[in-house]
Design an enzyme around this catalytic site. Sequence first.
Site, PDB file in Angstrom:
ATOM      1  N   TYR A 155      57.377  36.736  43.132  1.00 56.18           N
ATOM      2  CA  TYR A 155      57.084  37.885  43.367  1.00 56.18           C
ATOM      3  C   TYR A 155      57.924  38.460  44.469  1.00 56.18           C
ATOM      4  CZ  TYR A 155      54.866  42.648  44.203  1.00 56.18           C
ATOM      5  OH  TYR A 155      54.662  43.807  44.491  1.00 56.18           O
ATOM      6  N   TYR A 165      50.699  42.600  50.470  1.00 56.57           N
ATOM      7  CA  TYR A 165      50.794  41.211  49.822  1.00 56.57           C
ATOM      8  C   TYR A 165      50.758  40.310  51.075  1.00 56.57           C
ATOM      9  CZ  TYR A 165      52.180  37.830  46.210  1.00 56.57           C
ATOM     10  OH  TYR A 165      52.233  36.965  45.255  1.00 56.57           O
TER      11      TYR A 165
HETATM   12  P1  NAD Z   1      46.062  35.533  36.575  1.00 54.67           P
HETATM   13  O1  NAD Z   1      44.537  35.782  37.259  1.00 54.67           O
HETATM   14  O2  NAD Z   1      45.823  35.468  35.092  1.00 54.67           O
HETATM   15  O3  NAD Z   1      46.202  34.003  37.068  1.00 54.67           O
HETATM   16  C1  NAD Z   1      45.952  33.349  38.126  1.00 54.67           C
HETATM   17  C2  NAD Z   1      45.377  31.741  37.642  1.00 54.67           C
HETATM   18  O4  NAD Z   1      45.513  31.056  38.958  1.00 54.67           O
HETATM   19  C3  NAD Z   1      43.922  32.195  37.470  1.00 54.67           C
HETATM   20  O5  NAD Z   1      43.668  31.599  36.122  1.00 54.67           O
HETATM   21  C4  NAD Z   1      43.087  31.224  38.496  1.00 54.67           C
HETATM   22  O6  NAD Z   1      42.144  30.755  37.999  1.00 54.67           O
HETATM   23  C5  NAD Z   1      44.235  30.274  38.796  1.00 54.67           C
HETATM   24  N1  NAD Z   1      44.182  29.504  40.107  1.00 54.67           N
HETATM   25  C6  NAD Z   1      44.039  29.957  41.169  1.00 54.67           C
HETATM   26  N2  NAD Z   1      43.909  29.043  42.180  1.00 54.67           N
HETATM   27  C7  NAD Z   1      43.977  27.857  41.603  1.00 54.67           C
HETATM   28  C8  NAD Z   1      44.117  26.435  41.542  1.00 54.67           C
HETATM   29  N3  NAD Z   1      43.856  25.823  43.133  1.00 54.67           N
HETATM   30  N4  NAD Z   1      44.048  25.444  40.876  1.00 54.67           N
HETATM   31  C9  NAD Z   1      44.346  26.061  39.626  1.00 54.67           C
HETATM   32  N5  NAD Z   1      44.444  27.353  39.062  1.00 54.67           N
HETATM   33  C10 NAD Z   1      44.447  28.339  40.084  1.00 54.67           C
HETATM   34  O7  NAD Z   1      46.823  36.154  37.335  1.00 54.67           O
HETATM   35  P2  NAD Z   1      48.535  36.529  37.237  1.00 54.67           P
HETATM   36  O8  NAD Z   1      48.815  37.793  37.985  1.00 54.67           O
HETATM   37  O9  NAD Z   1      49.176  36.553  35.656  1.00 54.67           O
HETATM   38  O10 NAD Z   1      49.137  35.336  37.823  1.00 54.67           O
HETATM   39  C11 NAD Z   1      49.951  34.318  37.513  1.00 54.67           C
HETATM   40  C12 NAD Z   1      51.327  34.186  38.310  1.00 54.67           C
HETATM   41  O11 NAD Z   1      52.117  35.505  38.252  1.00 54.67           O
HETATM   42  C13 NAD Z   1      50.975  34.184  39.855  1.00 54.67           C
HETATM   43  O12 NAD Z   1      51.818  33.135  40.488  1.00 54.67           O
HETATM   44  C14 NAD Z   1      51.184  35.295  40.402  1.00 54.67           C
HETATM   45  O13 NAD Z   1      51.747  35.230  41.820  1.00 54.67           O
HETATM   46  C15 NAD Z   1      52.346  35.683  39.705  1.00 54.67           C
HETATM   47  N6  NAD Z   1      52.949  37.265  39.932  1.00 54.67           N
HETATM   48  C16 NAD Z   1      51.841  38.118  39.492  1.00 54.67           C
HETATM   49  C17 NAD Z   1      52.215  39.606  39.609  1.00 54.67           C
HETATM   50  C18 NAD Z   1      51.241  40.616  39.041  1.00 54.67           C
HETATM   51  O14 NAD Z   1      51.482  41.666  39.488  1.00 54.67           O
HETATM   52  N7  NAD Z   1      50.064  40.319  38.496  1.00 54.67           N
HETATM   53  C19 NAD Z   1      53.530  39.614  39.938  1.00 54.67           C
HETATM   54  C20 NAD Z   1      54.498  38.914  40.113  1.00 54.67           C
HETATM   55  C21 NAD Z   1      54.084  37.354  40.118  1.00 54.67           C
END
Ligand code: NAD
Length: 269
Positions: A155, A165
């Site tokens: 991000y 954040y």
């Molecule tokens: P999401 O909730 O679908 O995915 C996050 C997942 O991480 C969940 O399934 C959760 O159970 C899992 N998780 C958390 N801690 C964990 C651990 N210790 N071991 C194993 N699993 C664990 O949300 P998302 O937003 O799709 O996130 C996916 C990635 O995308 C992340 O790296 C997030 O930072 C990144 N991201 C998200 C956004 C956004 O706006 N949603 C923007 C940029 C980057």
Amino acid sequence: RGKRAFIAGVADDNGYGWAIAKSLFAAGAEILVGTWVPPLQQALNIFETSLRRGKFDESRRFPDGSLMEITKIYPLDAVFDNPEDIKANKRYAGSTNWTVQEAAQSVKDDFGNIDILVHSLANGPEVTKPLLETSRNGYLAAISASSGSSISLTYIASERIIPGYGGGMSSAKAALESDTRVLAFEAGRKHKIRVNTISAGPLRSRAAKAIGFIDTMIEYSLANAPLQKELSADEVGNTAAFLASPLASAITGAVIYVDNGLNAMGVGV
Ligand code: NAD
């Protein structure tokens, strides 16, 4: 099916991990996922049951009517390497085989090898706190859940100031992007493995809702990005499929923006 992909961080059908699984499946890959267990002790059970009962069928469906199949779901906690560490933690009582090492071994026992590894998880226990007020434990936990892999999600808070954040998540993403470069060199030289990260725009996932400002970020992007449309998870999924494919055979060590171009703006308009 052609290549085999393991996607860590899928627990529902709202996040980037799910969309990446779908795009990779559509491109012919076999899908394995790693799902976190501890939230309420039952995230994995809920995910498996919902999948079995057809709750995700609409979001599993492709335009031709066929459905994405997940070959196997593995329990996974990205912050533990040693089974002893988990034994010592009450939240994990009664469960086994969740560490990164054990999950990797289970996949190896079941399938031999994988071709594509996706890290789509994040956890900043203190994400709603400013960095200035973040505890040492909260900071280390945020960094710990974000170690590098073949394709990961980052991000823009790693390189620009995104108020809200917090909890060391901006630092964790900066580490992730640096790891992407160094691992690209090391894994490229040693194993010809490519390592990239996708810097994604805002998506209303479960993780993002926990941060508390996701709707503001989506509105900000709509108002200010070069492309004025809401970002869909599929656009990130398709980029991951491209990066994992031979079409991207010369791309490694890269941070690829999939954010409607918002990163290119200097000021809001
Ligand atoms: P999401 O909730 O679908 O995915 C996050 C997942 O991480 C969940 O399934 C959760 O159970 C899992 N998780 C958390 N801690 C964990 C651990 N210790 N071991 C194993 N699993 C664990 O949300 P998302 O937003 O799709 O996130 C996916 C990635 O995308 C992340 O790296 C997030 O930072 C990144 N991201 C998200 C956004 C956004 O706006 N949603 C923007 C940029 C980057």
